[in-house]
Design a protein around this motif. Structure first.
Motif, short mmCIF file in Angstrom:
data_model
loop_
_atom_site.label_atom_id
_atom_site.label_comp_id
_atom_site.label_asym_id
_atom_site.label_seq_id
_atom_site.Cartn_x
_atom_site.Cartn_y
_atom_site.Cartn_z
N VAL A 1 -8.77 3.58 1.12
CA VAL A 1 -7.97 4.73 0.68
C VAL A 1 -8.84 5.99 0.67
CG1 VAL A 1 -6.68 5.74 -1.25
CG2 VAL A 1 -6.36 3.33 -0.66
N LEU A 2 -10.06 5.88 0.11
CA LEU A 2 -10.95 7.04 0.04
C LEU A 2 -11.32 7.57 1.41
CD1 LEU A 2 -13.49 6.23 -2.83
CD2 LEU A 2 -11.53 7.76 -2.86
N LEU A 3 -11.49 6.65 2.37
CA LEU A 3 -11.81 7.08 3.73
C LEU A 3 -10.64 7.76 4.41
CD1 LEU A 3 -13.84 4.00 4.98
CD2 LEU A 3 -14.71 6.33 4.65
N GLY A 4 -9.43 7.56 3.86
CA GLY A 4 -8.24 8.16 4.46
C GLY A 4 -7.85 7.48 5.76
N LEU A 5 -8.11 6.17 5.86
CA LEU A 5 -7.77 5.45 7.08
C LEU A 5 -6.26 5.50 7.31
CD1 LEU A 5 -10.09 2.31 6.75
CD2 LEU A 5 -10.50 4.42 8.03
N PRO A 6 -5.83 5.62 8.56
CA PRO A 6 -4.39 5.72 8.86
C PRO A 6 -3.62 4.54 8.29
CG PRO A 6 -5.70 6.17 10.82
CD PRO A 6 -6.66 5.69 9.77
N GLY A 7 -2.54 4.85 7.58
CA GLY A 7 -1.66 3.82 7.03
C GLY A 7 -2.21 3.14 5.78
N ARG A 8 -3.37 3.59 5.31
CA ARG A 8 -3.98 2.93 4.15
C ARG A 8 -4.07 3.91 2.98
NH1 ARG A 8 -8.08 -1.58 6.56
NH2 ARG A 8 -6.54 -2.43 7.99
N ASP A 9 -2.90 4.19 2.43
CA ASP A 9 -2.84 5.11 1.30
C ASP A 9 -2.76 4.32 -0.01
OD1 ASP A 9 -0.26 4.08 1.31
OD2 ASP A 9 0.70 5.98 1.78
N ALA A 10 -2.53 5.03 -1.11
CA ALA A 10 -2.49 4.39 -2.42
C ALA A 10 -1.39 3.33 -2.50
CB ALA A 10 -2.30 5.45 -3.51
N GLY A 11 -0.23 3.62 -1.93
CA GLY A 11 0.87 2.65 -1.94
C GLY A 11 0.51 1.37 -1.20
N TRP A 12 -0.13 1.52 -0.05
CA TRP A 12 -0.58 0.37 0.73
C TRP A 12 -1.57 -0.47 -0.09
CZ3 TRP A 12 -5.71 -0.45 2.04
CH2 TRP A 12 -5.96 -1.56 2.87
N ALA A 13 -2.53 0.19 -0.74
CA ALA A 13 -3.54 -0.52 -1.52
C ALA A 13 -2.90 -1.29 -2.66
CB ALA A 13 -4.59 0.45 -2.05
N HIS A 14 -1.95 -0.66 -3.33
CA HIS A 14 -1.25 -1.32 -4.45
C HIS A 14 -0.51 -2.56 -3.94
CE1 HIS A 14 1.84 -1.92 -7.55
NE2 HIS A 14 0.90 -1.47 -8.37
N GLU A 15 0.18 -2.40 -2.84
CA GLU A 15 0.94 -3.52 -2.27
C GLU A 15 0.01 -4.67 -1.89
OE1 GLU A 15 3.33 -4.36 1.85
OE2 GLU A 15 3.55 -2.38 0.95
N GLN A 16 -1.13 -4.37 -1.27
CA GLN A 16 -2.08 -5.41 -0.88
C GLN A 16 -2.68 -6.12 -2.09
OE1 GLN A 16 -2.62 -6.39 2.34
NE2 GLN A 16 -0.96 -4.95 2.71
N ALA A 17 -3.00 -5.35 -3.12
CA ALA A 17 -3.56 -5.94 -4.33
C ALA A 17 -2.55 -6.86 -5.00
CB ALA A 17 -4.01 -4.85 -5.30
N MET A 18 -1.30 -6.41 -5.10
CA MET A 18 -0.26 -7.23 -5.74
C MET A 18 0.01 -8.49 -4.93
SD MET A 18 0.32 -5.91 -8.61
CE MET A 18 1.61 -7.10 -9.02
N ARG A 19 -0.08 -8.39 -3.62
CA ARG A 19 0.10 -9.56 -2.77
C ARG A 19 -1.00 -10.59 -3.04
NH1 ARG A 19 1.18 -7.94 3.22
NH2 ARG A 19 2.96 -7.06 2.16
N ALA A 20 -2.24 -10.13 -3.14
CA ALA A 20 -3.36 -11.04 -3.41
C ALA A 20 -3.22 -11.69 -4.79
CB ALA A 20 -4.68 -10.28 -3.33
N ILE A 21 -2.79 -10.91 -5.76
CA ILE A 21 -2.59 -11.43 -7.12
C ILE A 21 -1.46 -12.45 -7.13
CG2 ILE A 21 -1.79 -10.80 -9.43
CD1 ILE A 21 -3.34 -8.12 -9.00
N SER A 22 -0.36 -12.12 -6.49
CA SER A 22 0.82 -13.00 -6.47
C SER A 22 0.52 -14.34 -5.83
CB SER A 22 1.99 -12.33 -5.73
OG SER A 22 2.37 -11.16 -6.41
N ARG A 23 -0.30 -14.34 -4.77
CA ARG A 23 -0.65 -15.61 -4.10
C ARG A 23 -1.28 -16.58 -5.07
NH1 ARG A 23 -1.85 -12.52 0.67
NH2 ARG A 23 -4.00 -12.20 -0.02
#
Length: 197
Positions: free
Chosen positions: A171-193
């Motif tokens: 997110v800090l690097l500003g990589l395309p498609g990797r914003d705060a919403g993306w990070a939250h979704e990925q983190a919740m996916r890892a937690i949910s698994r």
């Protein structure tokens, strides 16, 4: 110009001025003069309390983390549903965007890490606080039948925090498609698994 505070409060006053300056100019471009102007002091007076710019950045980060830890504990205590509390913890942990001041400060401190053991111990304690908060939520949710019981909740929470650190970097690097919403979704996916039955 801001009124000068009483002597015992000068360090805290300078750190608040530093946070304001960092928000306005960014930690990378921050000059002692930027802080001094906002604190209503001379640059020499600011440096008297901190000695070096890197020590000032670390102290500002520690203040920011202290305040966030208090806010996190208060907010999570008010959330009855463990699933919602986990979501809120993830929101508080991750950067709000590429310009997130707290995370940009972390990047600066990682690039020029402190060498004294006391500061390193304080920094480690922040990581430990997040791990313990998440582990406690995992245990609470398992006790309420919402989460799968874990053999080692702290190990789980430590891994998730490291995953979130990595997501924050993207997110800090500003990589395309990797914003705060993306990070939250990925983190919740890892937690949910791991947590969801």
């Amino acid at each position: 110009m801001t009124a000068k505070p009483a002597r015992p409060d000068v360090r805290a006053h300078v750190l608040r001025a530093a946070l304001q300056a960092i928000e306005e100019v960014g930690p990378e471009r921050l000059r002692v003069r930027d802080i001094a102007e906002r604190a209503g002091m001379s640059s020499g007076h600011v440096m008297y309390y901190f000695g070096r710019r890197d020590r000032l950045l670390v102290s500002t980060l520690l203040l920011s983390e202290d305040e966030l830890a208090e806010r996190c504990a208060a907010e999570l205590a008010a959330v009855a549903d463990p699933r919602e509390a986990v979501r809120r913890l993830v929101e508080l942990y991750l950067p709000g965007g590429a310009g997130d001041v707290r995370w940009r400060l972390w990047a600066q401190v990682v690039a020029q890490p402190p060498r004294d053991e006391e500061t390193l111990t304080r920094i480690a304690s922040f990581t430990g606080t997040w791990v313990r908060e998440l582990a406690a939520l995992a245990v609470r949710g398992a006790g309420e039948g919402m989460f799968r019981p874990l053999d080692d909740p702290e190990d789980f929470a430590g891994r998730i925090c490291r995953i979130m650190d990595s997501l924050a970097g993207d997110v800090l690097l500003g990589l395309p498609g990797r914003d705060a919403g993306w990070a939250h979704e990925q983190a919740m996916r890892a937690i949910s698994r791991e947590l969801l039955p």
